[in-house]
Each structure stands twice: as C-alpha cells, then as structure tokens.
Scaffold this active site. Structure first.
Site, mmCIF file in Angstrom:
data_model
loop_
_atom_site.group_PDB
_atom_site.id
_atom_site.type_symbol
_atom_site.label_atom_id
_atom_site.label_comp_id
_atom_site.label_asym_id
_atom_site.label_seq_id
_atom_site.Cartn_x
_atom_site.Cartn_y
_atom_site.Cartn_z
ATOM 1 N N ASP A 343 0.834 -1.212 0.000
ATOM 2 C CA ASP A 343 0.000 0.000 0.000
ATOM 3 C C ASP A 343 0.868 1.261 0.000
ATOM 4 O O ASP A 343 0.498 2.278 -0.585
ATOM 5 C CB ASP A 343 -0.910 0.006 1.239
ATOM 6 N N GLY A 344 2.011 1.164 0.678
ATOM 7 C CA GLY A 344 2.911 2.319 0.754
ATOM 8 C C GLY A 344 3.378 2.760 -0.622
ATOM 9 O O GLY A 344 3.585 3.950 -0.862
ATOM 10 N N ASN A 422 -4.550 8.677 1.965
ATOM 11 C CA ASN A 422 -5.059 8.051 3.189
ATOM 12 C C ASN A 422 -5.602 9.090 4.169
ATOM 13 O O ASN A 422 -6.787 9.157 4.404
ATOM 14 C CB ASN A 422 -3.945 7.273 3.897
ATOM 15 N N ASP A 452 -4.531 12.651 22.072
ATOM 16 C CA ASP A 452 -3.270 12.507 21.342
ATOM 17 C C ASP A 452 -3.309 13.197 19.985
ATOM 18 O O ASP A 452 -2.268 13.490 19.415
ATOM 19 C CB ASP A 452 -2.937 11.025 21.147
HETATM 20 N N1 LIG Z 1 -1.459 2.834 14.162
HETATM 21 C C1 LIG Z 1 -1.557 2.642 12.880
HETATM 22 O O1 LIG Z 1 -2.289 1.799 12.372
HETATM 23 C C2 LIG Z 1 -0.758 3.513 11.978
HETATM 24 C C3 LIG Z 1 0.193 4.384 12.484
HETATM 25 C C4 LIG Z 1 0.884 5.182 11.584
HETATM 26 C C5 LIG Z 1 0.616 5.118 10.222
HETATM 27 N N2 LIG Z 1 -0.306 4.258 9.775
HETATM 28 C C6 LIG Z 1 -0.674 4.197 8.358
HETATM 29 O O2 LIG Z 1 0.419 3.969 7.534
HETATM 30 C C7 LIG Z 1 0.203 4.699 6.358
HETATM 31 C C8 LIG Z 1 1.470 4.862 5.624
HETATM 32 O O3 LIG Z 1 1.719 3.627 5.038
HETATM 33 P P1 LIG Z 1 3.195 3.191 4.638
HETATM 34 O O4 LIG Z 1 3.096 1.895 3.933
HETATM 35 O O5 LIG Z 1 3.869 4.326 3.990
HETATM 36 O O6 LIG Z 1 3.844 3.009 6.058
HETATM 37 P P2 LIG Z 1 4.219 1.645 6.769
HETATM 38 O O7 LIG Z 1 5.262 0.957 5.969
HETATM 39 O O8 LIG Z 1 4.497 1.987 8.182
HETATM 40 O O9 LIG Z 1 2.880 0.785 6.653
HETATM 41 C C9 LIG Z 1 1.764 0.976 7.467
HETATM 42 C C10 LIG Z 1 0.764 -0.153 7.265
HETATM 43 O O10 LIG Z 1 -0.484 0.430 6.917
HETATM 44 C C11 LIG Z 1 -1.007 -0.268 5.805
HETATM 45 N N3 LIG Z 1 -1.816 0.615 5.000
HETATM 46 C C12 LIG Z 1 -1.447 1.718 4.331
HETATM 47 N N4 LIG Z 1 -2.483 2.243 3.701
HETATM 48 C C13 LIG Z 1 -3.548 1.462 3.959
HETATM 49 C C14 LIG Z 1 -4.914 1.496 3.599
HETATM 50 N N5 LIG Z 1 -5.409 2.465 2.858
HETATM 51 N N6 LIG Z 1 -5.735 0.524 4.051
HETATM 52 C C15 LIG Z 1 -5.252 -0.455 4.839
HETATM 53 N N7 LIG Z 1 -3.982 -0.533 5.224
HETATM 54 C C16 LIG Z 1 -3.130 0.419 4.792
HETATM 55 C C17 LIG Z 1 0.180 -0.751 5.037
HETATM 56 O O11 LIG Z 1 -0.164 -1.866 4.230
HETATM 57 C C18 LIG Z 1 1.129 -1.127 6.146
HETATM 58 O O12 LIG Z 1 0.910 -2.429 6.571
HETATM 59 C C19 LIG Z 1 -0.383 5.986 6.859
HETATM 60 O O13 LIG Z 1 -1.092 6.660 5.857
HETATM 61 C C20 LIG Z 1 -1.253 5.510 7.987
HETATM 62 O O14 LIG Z 1 -2.566 5.279 7.562
HETATM 63 C C21 LIG Z 1 -1.001 3.462 10.615
HETATM 64 N N1 LIG Z 2 9.193 4.205 -5.081
HETATM 65 C C1 LIG Z 2 9.385 4.482 -3.809
HETATM 66 N N2 LIG Z 2 10.326 5.364 -3.430
HETATM 67 C C2 LIG Z 2 10.527 5.652 -2.131
HETATM 68 N N3 LIG Z 2 9.851 5.087 -1.129
HETATM 69 C C3 LIG Z 2 8.883 4.217 -1.447
HETATM 70 C C4 LIG Z 2 8.607 3.869 -2.799
HETATM 71 N N4 LIG Z 2 7.628 2.956 -2.801
HETATM 72 C C5 LIG Z 2 7.301 2.758 -1.517
HETATM 73 N N5 LIG Z 2 8.054 3.506 -0.710
HETATM 74 C C6 LIG Z 2 7.986 3.546 0.746
HETATM 75 O O1 LIG Z 2 8.409 2.303 1.233
HETATM 76 C C7 LIG Z 2 7.639 1.963 2.378
HETATM 77 C C8 LIG Z 2 7.149 0.546 2.271
HETATM 78 O O2 LIG Z 2 6.406 0.398 1.103
HETATM 79 P P1 LIG Z 2 5.217 -0.611 0.988
HETATM 80 O O3 LIG Z 2 4.165 -0.293 1.972
HETATM 81 O O4 LIG Z 2 4.802 -0.619 -0.425
HETATM 82 O O5 LIG Z 2 5.892 -1.981 1.313
HETATM 83 P P2 LIG Z 2 5.589 -2.953 2.487
HETATM 84 O O6 LIG Z 2 5.762 -2.230 3.761
HETATM 85 O O7 LIG Z 2 6.425 -4.155 2.255
HETATM 86 O O8 LIG Z 2 4.104 -3.340 2.203
HETATM 87 P P3 LIG Z 2 2.927 -3.459 3.245
HETATM 88 O O9 LIG Z 2 2.708 -2.043 3.683
HETATM 89 O O10 LIG Z 2 1.799 -4.037 2.500
HETATM 90 O O11 LIG Z 2 3.441 -4.321 4.322
HETATM 91 C C9 LIG Z 2 6.509 2.970 2.465
HETATM 92 O O12 LIG Z 2 6.787 3.848 3.529
HETATM 93 C C10 LIG Z 2 6.551 3.710 1.178
HETATM 94 O O13 LIG Z 2 6.257 5.087 1.326
#
Ligand SMILES: NC(=O)c1ccc[n+]([C@@H]2O[C@H](COP(=O)([O-])OP(=O)(O)OC[C@H]3O[C@@H](n4cnc5c(N)ncnc54)[C@H](O)[C@@H]3O)[C@@H](O)[C@H]2O)c1
Ligand SMILES: Nc1ncnc2c1ncn2[C@@H]1O[C@H](COP(=O)(O)OP(=O)(O)OP(=O)(O)O)[C@@H](O)[C@H]1O
Length: 579
Positions: A343-344, A422, A452
C-alpha cells in the site's frame, strides 16, 4: 435673549427614506438654556409593516422631521443621506415660540440615548447594504468566470473532436497488432465526452499547458458508470434531480466505474518499492515483456533506471526524469502507472501526482495490500486485460491540505498544498502534553480535541490509521471525510463521517501548552505552532486504481483477507434451541 436672537427662521425638513443613515444627531447643547447654540434637531418616526410581506425589499421606513434653527447662529442644515427632503419654512415668531416651548434642553439625555440607538440601526443598515453589494459583485464575478470556462470548454471540445477523428485514422494505419486494439465505437457521438461519459482529456488535462493544444502522446479513454453488469453510458454529476417540483434520486452515485480505452495506451510508468530483490527482479522482467511484446514506452524512477543500466545496457530505452518540473508534467505523458510493492507504494505513486493522476495498476508485493489487488505471479494476463480494457476502477478521493501560519492574513496566502490518499494526522508529536485542537467545519465550530490528536481521513484511508484509532471502515467509493480522534481524553468522543463537500479547519489555539505536528500519509511531518491552522477539503483529483473484480468485491476481499474481519468460529448446531 436678544431681539436678534428671537429672529429665528425654521426650516422644517421632511425626510423620507427606506435606507438612510443618521451619523449624528446635531443638537448643540454646549450652553444649556441658550437656543442660540442649538443648530437643529431631528424627530424620527419609525414605520414598521405589521405583517412581514413576502418581499425582500419591504422592511420599515423612517420619517425624519428635521428642525433647523437659523437665527444669529446660522449653520447649514445637514442633509440625511438618501433623504427625499421637503422643506417647510416657518417664519412666524409665534410658531417659533411654540416650538421653543418643547422641552429641547431637558430631553438631552433621551436624545443622546435615542441617538445611540439610531447609530446602531444605521450601522446595521449600512452593513446589510454593503453585504448585498459585495454579494452582487461576487455573483457577477462568478458568472463571468462561468462564461469564460464554458466558452473555453466548448472550444476545447470542438478541437478534441477534430483531434480524435484524426487520431482514429492515424491509429488505424499505425496499429500492427490488432488483437490488442481496444474496441472502438464507430459512433461519432461516443467520441464526444460532452454527450456520454467522461473522456480522459477532461480528467487529465494539464492546467499549465495551452488548453487549445490537445496532448498528442496520451491515449484517450472514456469513463462510464455501470451497475451489476448493466452498462450505462450516462453519467450524472448530480445524484439528485429536481423536476416539476419533485425531488428524485437521479443516479446511484456508487455505481461501478468502467474505463474504456479509446486509443491504445502507449506509455507506462513503473514505480517500485525500494530495497527489495523480488521487486527488482519482477520489475526487470516486466519491462522486457512490456517493451518486446507490447511495444510500450517505459518510464521508471531515476534510482531504478540506474539499477537497470548497471545490470545491462539493454535498458537504454527506459526513460526517466531529472527534476521536479519534469515530474509535474508526467501525467501528460503517462497512460498507466504500475506499482510493485505494498500500500505504501500506491501512496508513493499518488503523492507524485500533484494534480490529475493516470490509472494505477497496483501489484501486490507487500504484506497487507488493501489497495493492491493484482497478483504478481500472473502479471502478463493482468496487464493484457488492462491494456485491452475495459477495466473496472475505483476512484479514490484525496484530501487537499494547506498549513496556514498564524502570520498569514488569509487562508489563500499559503501556496503549498499537500494531497493525501489516506489521511492527514495532527498529533502531539514528541510532546507529553495533551493536544488541544479547535476544529471547525465550514466555519461552524465542531469540537475541541483534547487527546493525542486527530485524523482526517479519506474513505480509502478508513482501513489504515483511522481504523486503528477506532474509526469506521468505509467503502472507498463513498465520498466523505472521516473525523477520527486519537485517544481522546473524553468518554463521549465518537468518530464522525462528514460529507465530501465540507472544508475542515483545525486550529492550534494561541494559548496551547505545546505545538502540534501534522503528517501526510504518514510522511512530511510539519510543526504547527500556536495560532497556526491546518485546512483540509476534498481534492479535485482522485486516484483511479484498477480493480481485480470490482470496487466492492476488492474491498470486501481485502477486509476479509487482510484484516480477518469478523472472523469467528461458526456456532455448532447441537445444543439448546428455540422450540
Ligand atoms: N497505528 C496505525 O495503524 C498507523 C500508524 C501510523 C501510520 N499508519 C498508516 O500507515 C500509512 C502509511 O503507510 P506506509 O506503507 O507508507 O507506512 P508503513 O510501511 O508503516 O505501513 C503501514 C501499514 O499500513 C497499511 N496501509 C497503508 N495504507 C492502507 C490502507 N489504505 N488501508 C489499509 N492498510 C493500509 C500498510 O499496508 C502497512 O501495513 C499511513 O497513511 C497511515 O494510515 C497506521
Ligand atoms: N518508489 C518508492 N520510493 C521511495 N519510497 C517508497 C517507494 N515505494 C514505496 N516507498 C515507501 O516504502 C515503504 C514501504 O512500502 P510498501 O508499503 O509498499 O511496502 P511494504 O511495507 O512491504 O508493504 P505493506 O505495507 O503491504 O506491508 C513505504 O513507507 C513507502 O512510502
């Protein structure tokens, strides 16, 4: 009183006006008892209509009787603004004497009070008139803008129609693989976005480029709304219609959206999660296949291009960009964005487009994958069907956020806008104090958040941080803004879902104990000092993501598989029963 003093000339002015302003009641009283110092005085009579007529301009009238004394002290009589004045001269000494018997001097206090009341009335009337004038000016301005925009769209539409006709001829000549050709309608009317559906130039037009020159490299497509297999080329901006006095639901807003290519996609942007060997391998394989089998132009990030070229000079054809300016024009070149990650990576892809976003095809190479329905194992079949179309898409709404600093004179003064797919979070950061956030919705006070922090989330983000903070899960196609507190120190603070058209303002009170921090899709943390505010509303550029099946099926599958939503062992049948 000298004989000269007695030679008074009275001007009795009758002023009739609906809106007039009495700025001061001229009543000389420096030397009480001496009429010689009294220039003039007013007598006001208010006329109120007994019943409020069904008319905006029937309010009340005021009749002013203005008495001017012109004796040895001769000053011009002040004219009331907008007054229709008729003058009656009274020159007889008798009349003068009679009038002088009126308790002019003794009623000073009353007149002063009366004058105060009049000032208040006058002020209110002035404000009403000014408000009306400015509303009129604003309406005129909007009308002018509307006319300009309409004229521009008509011109654009005409050009686009000509362009599409030429393009079809070109495509027919150029196409070397007819199997990949999307079904193009012969109907000329289908090519015109104004008649059916929304065409890509409407969704993806570049605000900065010349509106008169259509983007030549982009593949065009059309969006249509359909429900349970039934395809309808009609789209409605309005969910509700109002005809002949009846309100009816015209179209169901949450119909599945279908994207149909009108010309072949030619350019693909591939975005990948960094530091992953499996992602890198898949990316290399996919680029080869797309180039050799589909003859597509390919863009990747500079980092990825470097990695590819280190491996082999074969990838010289892969394009990239040098600076932010080139990134900002990517949407005019790219037909499809493919993401390889979780999703990131989808969030990352969306954040690269500060305006319109091309359709995103998200492949799952992460752990959760709420927004990544495509499996990487069968990427060839998936991409075949996407390139051919039509495809179901989810239009994911984004929020547009501005940080308004305390020093800014207006919200418009801040230029920086941040788009989130998001959520935007305002929290206490490293501070150990409670945050205190004053929240307003379209200028109405909502509440003070003491806890918070607060999450303002899209419906796509409802399954992310907002869910963790106790917010509802909402289908991503539902337009709305989630208002979810983070650990509120209150027993009754339930999360809200607000309609998509509101503007929210989160104000950091100037007397707060500590600053707050805003973060955008979990990134770009910004400090909010006392007096600063964060303003947020629905962005005009949604993120179209391709569906594996359709919006609803993909959403339900992700909450079942990703979150194990409502997973519980089924109760056994053997046991007590209702008889
Ligand atoms: N307490 C929490 O649950 C918490 C805390 C901080 C951030 N986040 C979420 O993490 C997002 C950033 O994601 P990232 O991947 O860059 O960081 P990250 O790598 O820390 O991943 C956060 C998790 O949130 C999940 N996620 C992201 N968008 C989602 C969505 N729309 N629906 C369901 N799950 C989703 C990702 O798959 C990942 O498992 C933020 O937008 C925020 O929503 C969640
Ligand atoms: N092309 C990119 N360049 C820089 N950062 C990226 C890029 N793609 C993803 N990221 C960052 O890398 C982090 C992890 O990405 P992503 O959520 O896709 O992988 P993951 O953590 O393995 O997947 P999941 O969230 O499903 O567990 C996120 O914070 C996202 O913002």
């Amino acid at each position: 009183m000298t004989s000269e003093d007695e030679r008074f000339n009275f001007n009795l002015s009758l002023s009739l006006s609906r809106f007039f302003f009495v700025s001061s009641l001229s009543h000389g009283s420096e030397q009480a008892g001496s009429l010689g110092n009294c220039d003039s005085f007013f007598l006001l009579i208010f006329f109120f209509p007994i019943d409020c007529g069904h008319s905006v301009n029937l309010r009340f009238s005021i009749v002013v009787l203005e008495f001017e004394f012109s004796g040895n002290v001769s000053k011009p009589c002040s004219q009331s603004e907008n007054a229709i004045a008729g003058s009656v001269s009274l020159s007889s000494d008798k009349a003068v004497h009679e009038l002088l018997q009126s308790p002019v001097q003794s009623s000073d206090d009353h007149l002063m009070e009366f004058s105060e009341a009049l000032r208040t009335v006058a002020k209110a009337l002035r404000q009403a008139a000014e408000g009306k004038a400015s509303a009129k000016a604003e309406a005129a301005e909007w009308r002018r803008k509307y006319e300009l925009e309409r004229e521009r769209n008509l011109r654009l539409e005409h050009k686009e129609q000509l362009f599409l006709e030429n393009q079809k001829d070109l495509d027919d000549v150029r196409t070397d693989n007819p199997a990949n050709q999307p079904a193009l309608s012969n109907e000329k009317s289908e090519r015109c976005c104004a008649k059916n559906g929304i065409c890509s130039h409407e969704v993806l037009k570049d605000g900065r480029s010349d509106p008169d020159s259509p983007t030549v490299r982009k593949a065009s497509f059309k969006l249509s709304w359909c429900c349970k297999g039934e395809q309808s080329d009609q789209y409605k901006h309005d969910v509700v219609s109002f005809e002949k006095g009846n309100i009816t639901t015209a179209e169901r807003s949450s119909k599945q959206i279908s994207l149909k290519w009108e010309s072949c996609p030619k350019t693909v942007l591939i975005l990948t999660k960094p530091n992953s060997v499996s992602v890198r391998n898949l990316c290399t394989e996919m680029i080869r296949w797309l180039r050799e089998q589909k003859k597509l132009d390919i863009y990747v990030e500079p980092r990825v291009r470097g990695e590819l070229l280190t491996g082999s000079s074969y990838f010289n054809f892969v394009e990239s960009w040098k600076d932010d300016e080139e990134i900002s024009s990517l949407h005019t070149k790219v037909d499809i964005v493919i993401t390889l990650g979780g999703d990131g990576t989808v969030l990352w892809a969306a954040s690269m487009f500060k305006g319109p976003v091309p359709p995103i095809v998200p492949f799952s190479l992460g752990s959760l994958g709420f927004m990544t329905p495509f499996y990487s194992e069968n990427y060839k079949e998936c991409l075949e069907s996407v390139l051919k179309g039509p495809i179901s898409i989810t239009l994911r709404h984004r929020l547009i956020c501005h940080v308004v600093r305390a020093a800014a004179k207006s919200d418009q003064e801040t230029k920086d806008q941040i788009l989130v797919l998001n959520e935007v979070t305002i929290d206490r950061g490293i501070s150990s104090f409670l945050t205190n956030l004053e929240c307003y919705c379209d200028n109405s006070f909502v509440t003070s958040v003491q806890g918070d922090g607060l999450i303002l989330s899209t419906t796509s983000g409802s399954t992310a941080y907002s869910l963790a903070a106790g917010g509802s899960m909402v289908h991503p196609q539902v337009p709305g803004i989630l208002f979810t507190p983070i650990c509120p120190h209150s027993l009754s603070f339930r999360p809200l879902i607000l309609p998509e058209y509101v503007t929210l303002r989160v104000q950091i009170p100037s007397n707060t104990r500590s600053p707050a921090w805003a973060s955008f899709d979990g990134k770009d943390r910004k400090k909010l000092e006392p007096g600063d505010a964060l303003v947020c509303s629905m962005a005009p550029w949604p993120v179209p993501t391709a569906c594996l099946v359709d919006s609803t099926n993909d959403f339900l599958r992700s909450i079942h598989e990703g979150l194990h939503w409502n997973l519980r062992k089924v109760q056994s049948f053997d046991g007590p029963r209702d008889t």
